[in-house]
Design an enzyme around this catalytic site. Structure first.
Site, PDB file in Angstrom:
ATOM      1  N   ASP A   1      36.090   3.231  23.276  1.00  0.00           N
ATOM      2  CA  ASP A   1      36.835   4.308  23.904  1.00  0.00           C
ATOM      3  C   ASP A   1      36.966   3.965  25.393  1.00  0.00           C
ATOM      4  O   ASP A   1      36.152   3.203  25.925  1.00  0.00           O
ATOM      5  CB  ASP A   1      36.079   5.622  23.704  1.00  0.00           C
ATOM      6  CG  ASP A   1      36.714   6.767  24.473  1.00  0.00           C
ATOM      7  OD1 ASP A   1      37.934   6.932  24.374  1.00  0.00           O
ATOM      8  OD2 ASP A   1      35.975   7.476  25.184  1.00  0.00           O
TER       9      ASP A   1
ATOM     10  N   CYS B   1       0.844  -1.201   0.000  1.00  0.00           N
ATOM     11  CA  CYS B   1       0.000   0.000   0.000  1.00  0.00           C
ATOM     12  C   CYS B   1       0.879   1.249   0.000  1.00  0.00           C
ATOM     13  O   CYS B   1       0.601   2.223  -0.721  1.00  0.00           O
ATOM     14  CB  CYS B   1      -0.901   0.026   1.224  1.00  0.00           C
ATOM     15  SG  CYS B   1      -2.037  -1.364   1.372  1.00  0.00           S
TER      16      CYS B   1
END
Length: 754
Positions: free
Chosen positions: A425, A19
């Site tokens: 980190d 659709c």
């Protein structure tokens, strides 16, 4: 001169990805429309158009011409339907669904009259009425899609099948085909609406009103005294306004605590399992729950810009981005439907024309070839295939958001499941990014245990005095190491023993000096003391051991002798080691820490947290090169950082994952995935969710293709009936939808968001 304008609409009736594709193409073909994009997951359409050649009403008219409607922006969200009664309430909202109920009732009545022996004209009349009631909107969408888009879709397939069944006299099967297909569309819309509501429910977290205490002078200006403690809509609040949040209330706006102290449940935003203590100066987020004390909060963001609003907006955008599997399915379906129509035409015509086989239904024996072609059209409907991926992506992204993990799109969700290497980190990611006192040792080492280690549980007055002297000198410094010392002294009740030192003087690169009770107390580095103040070999050895473990040491001289030293280190996050272990259990082959710290600190932290490797002394550019090198060797690599100084490395990785996304603009903007809390335990959750999503998508695609393949094989030799074909199609669509929605369910998680 052309003027471009953007129109955003919420669409009703968009129940499947097919659709969305049809609507996107139909509106995009209008003259004057520059671009049209559909977010199927959020049921939203965005159209950019030229106002000199196009009007808004024309776009809305085309949407309605294609069989869809517009939801008003001020229309309240519907209550999430549940169970059979909820489904019936949902079906009463749209005329098409009401007609589906009517078609089912008429089909059932016709079937009952046929059993009771009523005349065939009455029975066929009821079947015909059922076909018209259930098939009107299906045929309308199919014909309009063919007219406006020049494409065949599943509505055309069903219309052809129903008309063909009537032509050959299979009235009951035609009615059943239309009713079951229409019911299947309704059920898809119902389940998709529930999936959409899972993220819409976030909008209800922040209250609509707030208790205003006073207006901020910055934007609002002065207020009369009569307006204090007034309930106002949150949309009217401005930056700088002060609001009151009582115990048990949800916090309505992002802000900073001005006064008061309380525990705040941040689970709705960050997914944290335990309430967080908030006091003056601390940040709070809209949608979180104030638990124990009244808070006066200064508003720092307008309602449209707060953390909750940004999360909702980004999740809706993420749900609209197609995953790689979905792009493949959409491309496959584009050629699949016309190919099936062509195959059905060949099946209906070639055997009768070339092999003298029956075209119409014979009096006995196998079905005619027209009937077989019609059954093939029904079972070949690609609805289950095109819905298989988006419903899974919508469910998974919504589930992640409710648990404090913001995923920027389906592509990143799928790629996260393929990760084999993750780089971290150090500062602010594996560690807290805030130094804290890790060890205090007096000159005679009286608190060392038998192995020569500092016994943290031993009470030592000399060690306490070392800390109190250092705190007196460092109390007025803003340096992170000084603040670590003063915080530790305050936590032990030692900060007021000497008071703040006088005549404090910085010794650049060496330490600081101040006068305490008439004596010149010095807090300085080991190197400075080696050069200027005599101290024992014992202290030297202990300091060397501490520095080898990545700690920073400061010696304390009381004006006469060296009293001892204090060691400070960046503290490990409590969740880091467990998160790394969980990632290893999930099959992550390698974890690596990238840091700008020295080798000793890097390897000490790496050993403590359990990562496989560490690279030290890295500048931001070096981290980027390290990530690129990992990507060359392993293809899928994630970088986990704080989203600010690690932005280049996050961008270089296959997936950038930011810590602490709540309230951090940089983290939300730069990362592909944001962990809303400073909590690494959410990373294994995100990886596992991604893998479950990938598995469910594969199951859905395989299941829909398998069911269609089996019934196609049965349809061609005439072994499958029309009602069997539509049951198989509807069943496949519901199976893949329900399977995808399993991702919304919480599974034994201790830190669930509400």
């Amino acid at each position: 001169m052309s003027t471009s304008q953007k129109l955003n609409l919420t669409i009703e009736g968009m129940d499947c990805a097919d659709c969305a594709a049809k609507l996107e193409k139909g509106v995009g073909r209008l003259d004057g429309v520059k671009s049209c994009t559909i977010n199927f997951a959020a049921a939203k359409m965005s159209v950019s158009y030229d106002t000199t050649t196009m009007e808004e009403d024309t776009i809305i008219g085309r949407v309605r011409d294609l069989g869809y409607d517009i939801v008003s922006n001020d229309q309240p969200a519907s209550e999430q339907p549940r169970g059979v009664l909820g489904l019936l309430r949902y079906m009463r909202r749209r005329r098409q669904d009401t007609m589906t109920l009517l078609a089912g009732a008429l089909t059932g009545l016709a079937f009952a009259l046929d059993i009771l022996g009523f005349p065939s004209i009455a029975v066929h009349g009821l079947y015909g009425a059922a076909i018209i009631a259930g098939g009107y909107y299906i045929a309308q969408k199919g014909v309009r899609g063919l007219w406006f888009n020049r494409t065949l879709d599943m509505n055309i397939l069903m219309t052809i099948a129903a008309v063909g069944a009537v032509i050959i006299g299979a009235w009951e099967e035609a009615a059943l085909v239309i009713f079951l297909f229409s019911l299947g569309e309704t059920l898809e819309g119902y389940t998709m609406d529930r999936a959409r509501n899972s993220i819409r429910s976030l909008m209800e977290l922040a209250p609509a009103e707030a208790t205003l205490l006073s207006g901020g002078a910055g934007e609002r200006g002065s207020r009369g005294a009569e307006e204090r403690r007034k309930r106002v809509p949150v949309d009217e609040l401005l930056v700088g306004d002060v609001i009151l949040v009582r115990p048990g209330e949800r916090i309505p706006m992002d802000g900073r605590v001005m006064s008061g102290q309380s525990l705040v449940d941040q689970a709705p935003i960050t997914g944290e399992s335990m309430p967080v203590s908030k006091a003056s100066g601390d940040e709070v987020f809209a949608g979180t729950i104030n638990q124990s004390g009244a808070l006066e909060i200064t508003v720092t963001q307008r309602a449209a810009d707060n953390t909750l609003s940004r999360i909702i907006h980004m999740v809706e955008e993420a749900q609209g981005q197609k995953a790689p599997t979905q792009r493949w399915v959409d491309g496959f379906a584009k050629y699949y439907t016309p190919a099936v129509v062509g195959l059905a035409a060949l099946i209906a015509t070639v055997p009768p024309l070339l092999f003298d086989q029956p075209f119409w239904e014979p009096a006995s024996g196998p079905h005619g070839w027209l009937y077989r072609a019609l059954a093939l059209l029904v079972i070949a409907c690609p609805c289950a295939l095109v819905i298989s991926t988006p419903v899974s992506i919508v469910s998974a992204i919504s589930r992640a958001a409710r648990n404090g993990v913001l995923v920027k799109g389906g592509a990143y969700l799928e790629m996260a499941g393929a990760l084999k290497v993750i780089a971290f980190d150090k500062t602010g990611t594996l560690t807290r990014g805030q130094p804290a006192v890790s060890e205090i040792l007096c000159a005679d080492g009286c608190c060392l245990d038998e192995q020569g280690r500092n016994d943290s549980d031993a009470k030592c007055d000399d060690c306490d005095d070392v800390l109190a002297l250092a705190a007196a000198v460092e109390s007025r410094s803003e340096h992170p190491l000084a603040q670590a010392i003063t915080r530790e002294a305050a936590s032990r009740g030692l900060d007021e023993i000497y008071g703040a030192a006088d005549d404090v003087t910085a010794l650049p690169g060496r330490g600081v000096r101040g006068r305490v009770n008439g004596k010149h107390v010095i807090v300085g580095s080991h190197r400075h003391f080696d050069e200027n103040h005599l101290h024992s070999d014992f202290l030297c050895r202990q300091i060397d051991n501490a520095e080898a473990e990545g700690q920073t040491t400061m010696l304390v001289h009381d004006g006469e002798v060296v009293r001892g030293y204090i060691a400070v280190a960046d503290q490990m996050r409590p969740s880091s080691r467990e998160a790394i272990a969980q990632l290893r259990d999930l099959g992550i082959e390698r974890t690596i820490m990238l840091t700008g710290d020295n080798e000793n600190t890097a390897h000490a932290i790496a050993a403590e947290v359990g990562v496989d490797d560490a690279q030290a002394n890295l500048l931001p550019a070096d981290k980027v090169e390290a990530v690129k090198g990992l990507a060359k060797r392993h293809e899928y690599v994630a970088m986990v950082g704080d989203g600010v100084n690690d932005a280049p490395a996050l961008a270089a990785a296959t997936i950038g994952i930011a810590m602490g996304g709540a309230g951090t603009d940089q983290a939300l903007e730069t990362a592909d995935i944001a962990l809303m809390a400073d909590d690494l335990s959410k990373l294994p959750f995100a990886i596992e969710l991604s893998r479950r999503t990938r598995n469910i998508i594969r199951q859905n695609v395989a299941l829909s293709l398998l069911i269609k393949g089996v019934f196609m094989a049965l349809a061609i030799p005439g072994l499958a009936t029309l009602w069997m074909a539509v049951f198989a199609d509807m069943g496949a669509s519901l199976l893949v939808t329900v399977n995808g929605m399993r991702l919304l369910r919480e599974r034994n998680e201790s830190n669930q968001a509400v």
